[in-house]
Design a protein around this motif. Structure first.
Motif, PDB file in Angstrom:
ATOM      1  N   PHE A  80       0.822  -1.213   0.000  1.00  0.00           N
ATOM      2  CA  PHE A  80       0.000   0.000   0.000  1.00  0.00           C
ATOM      3  C   PHE A  80       0.860   1.269   0.000  1.00  0.00           C
ATOM      4  N   SER A  81       2.119   1.131   0.403  1.00  0.00           N
ATOM      5  CA  SER A  81       2.937   2.333   0.504  1.00  0.00           C
ATOM      6  C   SER A  81       3.725   2.602  -0.781  1.00  0.00           C
ATOM      7  N   SER A  82       3.574   1.746  -1.793  1.00  0.00           N
ATOM      8  CA  SER A  82       4.324   1.948  -3.034  1.00  0.00           C
ATOM      9  C   SER A  82       3.379   1.858  -4.229  1.00  0.00           C
ATOM     10  N   SER A  83       3.392   2.890  -5.067  1.00  0.00           N
ATOM     11  CA  SER A  83       2.495   2.941  -6.215  1.00  0.00           C
ATOM     12  C   SER A  83       2.760   1.794  -7.189  1.00  0.00           C
ATOM     13  N   GLY A  84       4.047   1.512  -7.435  1.00  0.00           N
ATOM     14  CA  GLY A  84       4.396   0.454  -8.380  1.00  0.00           C
ATOM     15  C   GLY A  84       3.950  -0.912  -7.893  1.00  0.00           C
ATOM     16  N   LEU A  85       4.257  -1.220  -6.629  1.00  0.00           N
ATOM     17  CA  LEU A  85       3.851  -2.520  -6.070  1.00  0.00           C
ATOM     18  C   LEU A  85       2.338  -2.653  -6.081  1.00  0.00           C
ATOM     19  N   MET A  86       1.649  -1.558  -5.792  1.00  0.00           N
ATOM     20  CA  MET A  86       0.185  -1.563  -5.745  1.00  0.00           C
ATOM     21  C   MET A  86      -0.372  -1.922  -7.127  1.00  0.00           C
ATOM     22  N   THR A  87       0.169  -1.313  -8.198  1.00  0.00           N
ATOM     23  CA  THR A  87      -0.307  -1.586  -9.551  1.00  0.00           C
ATOM     24  C   THR A  87      -0.090  -3.056  -9.912  1.00  0.00           C
ATOM     25  N   THR A  88       1.075  -3.569  -9.584  1.00  0.00           N
ATOM     26  CA  THR A  88       1.365  -4.977  -9.865  1.00  0.00           C
ATOM     27  C   THR A  88       0.415  -5.891  -9.097  1.00  0.00           C
ATOM     28  N   ALA A  89       0.228  -5.576  -7.807  1.00  0.00           N
ATOM     29  CA  ALA A  89      -0.631  -6.406  -6.964  1.00  0.00           C
ATOM     30  C   ALA A  89      -2.065  -6.387  -7.473  1.00  0.00           C
ATOM     31  N   GLU A  90      -2.546  -5.212  -7.905  1.00  0.00           N
ATOM     32  CA  GLU A  90      -3.914  -5.102  -8.441  1.00  0.00           C
ATOM     33  C   GLU A  90      -4.087  -5.989  -9.662  1.00  0.00           C
ATOM     34  N   ALA A  91      -3.100  -5.894 -10.555  1.00  0.00           N
ATOM     35  CA  ALA A  91      -3.188  -6.676 -11.793  1.00  0.00           C
ATOM     36  C   ALA A  91      -3.215  -8.165 -11.469  1.00  0.00           C
ATOM     37  N   PHE A  92      -2.386  -8.572 -10.518  1.00  0.00           N
ATOM     38  CA  PHE A  92      -2.342  -9.982 -10.149  1.00  0.00           C
ATOM     39  C   PHE A  92      -3.671 -10.412  -9.516  1.00  0.00           C
ATOM     40  N   ALA A  93      -4.176  -9.583  -8.599  1.00  0.00           N
ATOM     41  CA  ALA A  93      -5.396  -9.948  -7.874  1.00  0.00           C
ATOM     42  C   ALA A  93      -6.585 -10.033  -8.824  1.00  0.00           C
ATOM     43  N   HIS A 124     -18.353 -15.994  -7.904  1.00  0.00           N
ATOM     44  CA  HIS A 124     -19.589 -16.663  -8.336  1.00  0.00           C
ATOM     45  C   HIS A 124     -20.741 -15.711  -8.099  1.00  0.00           C
ATOM     46  N   ASP A 125     -21.650 -15.576  -9.062  1.00  0.00           N
ATOM     47  CA  ASP A 125     -22.805 -14.665  -8.980  1.00  0.00           C
ATOM     48  C   ASP A 125     -22.375 -13.253  -8.587  1.00  0.00           C
ATOM     49  N   GLY A 126     -21.241 -12.827  -9.041  1.00  0.00           N
ATOM     50  CA  GLY A 126     -20.825 -11.449  -8.768  1.00  0.00           C
ATOM     51  C   GLY A 126     -20.229 -11.234  -7.388  1.00  0.00           C
ATOM     52  N   PHE A 127     -20.063 -12.298  -6.593  1.00  0.00           N
ATOM     53  CA  PHE A 127     -19.466 -12.160  -5.261  1.00  0.00           C
ATOM     54  C   PHE A 127     -18.393 -13.214  -5.028  1.00  0.00           C
ATOM     55  N   PRO A 181     -15.856  -8.536  -5.701  1.00  0.00           N
ATOM     56  CA  PRO A 181     -14.596  -8.687  -6.444  1.00  0.00           C
ATOM     57  C   PRO A 181     -14.022  -7.316  -6.814  1.00  0.00           C
ATOM     58  N   LEU A 182     -12.746  -7.269  -7.119  1.00  0.00           N
ATOM     59  CA  LEU A 182     -12.149  -6.015  -7.583  1.00  0.00           C
ATOM     60  C   LEU A 182     -12.800  -5.632  -8.912  1.00  0.00           C
ATOM     61  N   PRO A 183     -13.139  -4.363  -9.124  1.00  0.00           N
ATOM     62  CA  PRO A 183     -13.770  -3.953 -10.399  1.00  0.00           C
ATOM     63  C   PRO A 183     -12.763  -4.014 -11.540  1.00  0.00           C
ATOM     64  N   LYS A 184     -13.292  -4.039 -12.775  1.00  0.00           N
ATOM     65  CA  LYS A 184     -12.402  -4.106 -13.940  1.00  0.00           C
ATOM     66  C   LYS A 184     -11.482  -2.903 -13.977  1.00  0.00           C
ATOM     67  N   LYS A 185     -12.083  -1.740 -13.642  1.00  0.00           N
ATOM     68  CA  LYS A 185     -11.285  -0.522 -13.677  1.00  0.00           C
ATOM     69  C   LYS A 185     -11.221   0.035 -12.258  1.00  0.00           C
ATOM     70  N   SER A 186     -10.031   0.184 -11.727  1.00  0.00           N
ATOM     71  CA  SER A 186      -9.900   0.704 -10.376  1.00  0.00           C
ATOM     72  C   SER A 186      -9.949   2.236 -10.415  1.00  0.00           C
ATOM     73  N   PHE A 187     -10.132   2.816  -9.260  1.00  0.00           N
ATOM     74  CA  PHE A 187     -10.146   4.273  -9.167  1.00  0.00           C
ATOM     75  C   PHE A 187      -8.846   4.847  -9.721  1.00  0.00           C
ATOM     76  N   ARG A 188      -7.734   4.170  -9.412  1.00  0.00           N
ATOM     77  CA  ARG A 188      -6.436   4.675  -9.857  1.00  0.00           C
ATOM     78  C   ARG A 188      -6.326   4.648 -11.396  1.00  0.00           C
ATOM     79  N   ASP A 189      -6.881   3.560 -12.023  1.00  0.00           N
ATOM     80  CA  ASP A 189      -6.909   3.515 -13.489  1.00  0.00           C
ATOM     81  C   ASP A 189      -7.686   4.697 -14.031  1.00  0.00           C
ATOM     82  N   TRP A 190      -8.899   4.847 -13.449  1.00  0.00           N
ATOM     83  CA  TRP A 190      -9.791   5.901 -13.933  1.00  0.00           C
ATOM     84  C   TRP A 190      -9.134   7.276 -13.779  1.00  0.00           C
ATOM     85  N   TRP A 191      -8.500   7.486 -12.673  1.00  0.00           N
ATOM     86  CA  TRP A 191      -7.891   8.782 -12.363  1.00  0.00           C
ATOM     87  C   TRP A 191      -6.784   9.120 -13.378  1.00  0.00           C
TER      88      TRP A 191
END
Lengths: 486, 210
Positions: free
Chosen positions: A423-436, A445-448, A467-477
């Protein structure tokens, strides 16, 4: 010094005890009925006063101020009690308080005592101690009597038998009271009949037992007065009829002046039982010739309270006036009742008091027994910010665990440390999001997400996860049109 | 014992090192923005007292001007014959045809055997329907208004205040006396939070307003 808060140190963790409680349908129904009734009454009575918020503010300020000058107010109280002919004792822990009480009873060669409801005496396990010394304690509050006769645990700080319904009470009375001797035939579950049975049973005790034991709702520094707030008249009986009266007072029960009672005598009854005023308040100072006991002892009890006072934002818990409104308002308490808390202090206030009194050595799961919804704060007549303190204590407990090597190597701690890094590093966060986003697909299942593997199942056992959305707030921003209005 | 005293006080001081030195000033500055002064006129105040007393099962009676006759009527309607009275209750209030026992240190058993007790009263609080008793020659000691099953309390209408803070102010001069606030007769909510009238204290409370 040894701090004991009832049997809290050996109680099972809240989550374990809660599971047992949740399987008891009868208990849940009893608790739900009772808390719904009392909460509705409390809301009416608090809502009726136009100056309710001002009373809460004043109560909070008076209590905060008192804790700040507690040493001076205790000394003033001591001087006034002594001046009025009372004896004052100081007890640093439960053992010392029990020993003082035993000595006073032994001086009078007492074999039995009558007691007014006092949670503080439950805290020091006085009844068990007295029984060991072959002294019989008779509880005289109806709910306490039910709990004592039925060999139950108290489940509520104001109404200890809240989890027991009228039919169960009838059965306890039929089994434990000498009904025939009292001239009672065919005892039914009508509350009026049950109360009458208690009246007949206890009257003889009131008229004959020579030693009374009480707690105190307030102790007034500038007069040395003690205040007991009650309903049934059993309090008045125990306070006035015996020759010897012993009053056990937690040091936080002090208020500076007689005038300060004008606040608490309004907020306490409305919050506790939803009444404009409870039937009886007794206020007395020392000994009064030809009115009441000829010998009066006050025991000021610490038992961990000065530790709480030194515990930063946690100290606010000592402002509690034991009204029980937070229990009645709490969605967790509604489901589990009070016994799951494993303490004589249950519900949200118990969750912040019990662990703190024990220096966070025991009852460490209690601060987690909350959804942090804040209902307890809203109803608290002295505005204790219980959710904030719960969060503070959760942090303290984690810090305490992290201070040991075993705690540092705990998988949960290591996972949390890893999370903190991500959470304290932007790069690690982006990688972790993509992986998750990729990895979560098998679990949705059924959206949950209903179930996660391994250690993560702790979270999903009791909740569904989005679940994590397709587009995160950071992507959108980062892709938004830079010139569009915010 | 004194060890615990000094240990407790030292621990409290250690936890409060940064407090302002003037405690009394700090107390005087505490916010008290709640209602301290009632707004009702005497008639409205009496009405409110009446309503609130009844709400918790106390019964108000109004004097015809002759307290002695009023007391006789209430006691005979209630079927009470033997009554405890405090040592200083005015003799001219006590009607013939009843047995009044002055409480000069009567035994608990004697109090228990009586049909009831008749006393004066320090004040009434309209908002909560409360009467306040103090240990005094006209109101007696605490046991006398507790053990008998019936209490007739005589309250001057002029002694009714509207709010709790007004009552506390009035009680300031007698704050060292034992005080008892009674709001309706004894009751309990311990069985399913349902108020049941009458447990250990008097089960019937009548208030004669003079």
């Amino acid at each position: 010094m040894s701090i004991h808060i009832g049997n809290a140190e050996s109680a099972p963790p809240f989550s374990t005890a809660a599971h047992t409680a949740l399987q008891n349908q009868q208990l849940r129904q009893n608790v739900r009925n009772a808390t719904n009734i009392i909460q509705a009454k409390r809301n009416n009575m608090a809502g009726e006063l136009p100056d309710w918020e001002e009373l809460r503010n004043a109560g909070h300020s008076i209590k905060t101020h008192t804790l700040q000058y507690l040493d001076q107010y205790l000394e003033e109280f001591e001087a006034n009690v002594t001046r009025a002919g009372g004896h004052l004792h100081w007890a640093i822990d439960a053992d010392e308080a029990n020993e003082i009480i035993r000595r006073i009873i032994a001086d009078r060669a007492g074999k039995e005592v009558i007691k007014v409801k006092t949670m503080t005496s439950n805290e020091i396990r006085l009844n068990a101690y007295l029984e060991q010394q072959e002294i019989t304690p008779h509880e005289t509050d109806l709910a306490d009597l039910i709990v004592q006769l039925g060999n139950e645990e108290p489940s509520h700080i104001v109404v200890p038998a809240l989890h027991i319904n009228r039919t169960q009470i009838r059965d306890i009375f039929r089994k434990e009271l000498p009904l025939a001797q009292l001239g009672i035939e065919n005892l039914t579950d009508d509350p009026a009949q049950l109360a009458e049975a208690a009246r007949l049973y206890l009257r003889h005790k009131f008229l004959t037992v020579g030693i009374g034991i009480s707690g105190a709702n307030f102790a007034v520094a500038d007069t040395g007065a003690v205040v007991v707030v009650e309903s049934e008249g059993n309090g008045r009986m125990c306070l006035t009829l015996p020759d010897v009266l012993i009053t056990l007072v937690g040091i936080e029960k002090i208020v500076p002046t007689f005038r300060d009672l004008e606040v608490f005598l309004q907020t306490l009854p409305r919050s506790a039982t939803g009444e404009r005023m409870n039937p009886y308040n007794s206020i007395w100072t020392g000994v009064t010739p030809s009115d009441g006991p000829s010998e009066f002892h006050v025991i000021l009890l610490d038992n961990g309270r000065t530790d709480v006072l030194a515990n930063g934002e946690g100290r606010e818990a000592l402002a509690c006036i034991r009204c029980g409104a937070c229990l009645n308002a709490c969605p967790v308490y509604h489901q589990t009742g009070g016994i799951a808390y494993g303490s004589v202090y249950q519900g949200p206030i118990g969750a912040i008091i019990t662990p703190q009194l024990q220096s966070l050595e025991h009852s460490q799961t209690l601060p987690y027994a909350s959804s942090l919804c804040g209902a307890c704060y809203d109803v608290c007549p002295v505005k204790i910010n219980i959710p904030e303190i719960l969060i503070f204590l959760r942090g303290e407990i984690v810090r305490k665990q992290q201070s040991t090597l075993l705690g540092k190597l705990d998988p949960e701690n290591m996972a949390m440390q890893a999370m903190a890094l991500v959470f304290s590093s932007s790069g690690l966060m982006t990688t972790a999001e993509a992986f998750a986003k990729f990895a979560q697909n098998v679990f949705v299942h059924d959206g949950f997400i209903h179930r996660l593997p391994g250690m993560l199942s702790g979270w999903t056992n009791s909740r569904d996860l989005m679940p994590l959305p397709k587009k995160s707030f950071r992507d959108w921003w980062s892709h938004r049109k830079k010139d569009s209005a915010p | 014992m004194s060890n615990s005293r000094s240990a407790i006080l030292a621990r409290i001081r250690a936890a409060n090192q940064n407090r302002p030195s003037d405690r009394q000033q700090a107390w005087a500055l505490l916010p008290r923005n709640y209602c301290a002064q009632g707004t009702l006129n005497p008639t409205e105040r009496l009405q409110l007292f009446d309503e609130r007393l009844r709400h918790y099962n106390g019964t108000p009676f109004y004097s015809t001007g002759d307290v002695r006759t009023d007391i006789a009527k209430i006691l005979s309607d209630r079927g009470r014959r033997t009554l405890i009275v405090p040592p200083g209750l005015p003799a001219e209030w006590l009607p013939d045809g009843f047995r009044f026992m002055r409480d000069e240190n009567l035994s608990k058993q004697a109090l228990d055997a009586a049909d009831g007790v008749v006393t004066g009263c320090t004040l009434g609080i309209a908002l909560t329907g409360t009467i306040v008793l103090e240990s005094s020659p006209t109101q007696g000691r605490r046991a006398a208004t507790l053990i008998p099953d019936y209490h007739l309390c005589i309250l001057r209408k002029d002694d009714i205040v509207e709010l709790v803070p007004e009552a506390i102010r009035c009680l300031e001069p007698v704050k060292d006396h034992p005080l008892t606030f009674c709001s309706g007769p004894s009751a309990t909510v311990d069985i399913e939070m349902t108020r049941v009238r009458g447990v250990h204290g008097p089960r019937t409370l009548d208030v004669l307003l003079i």
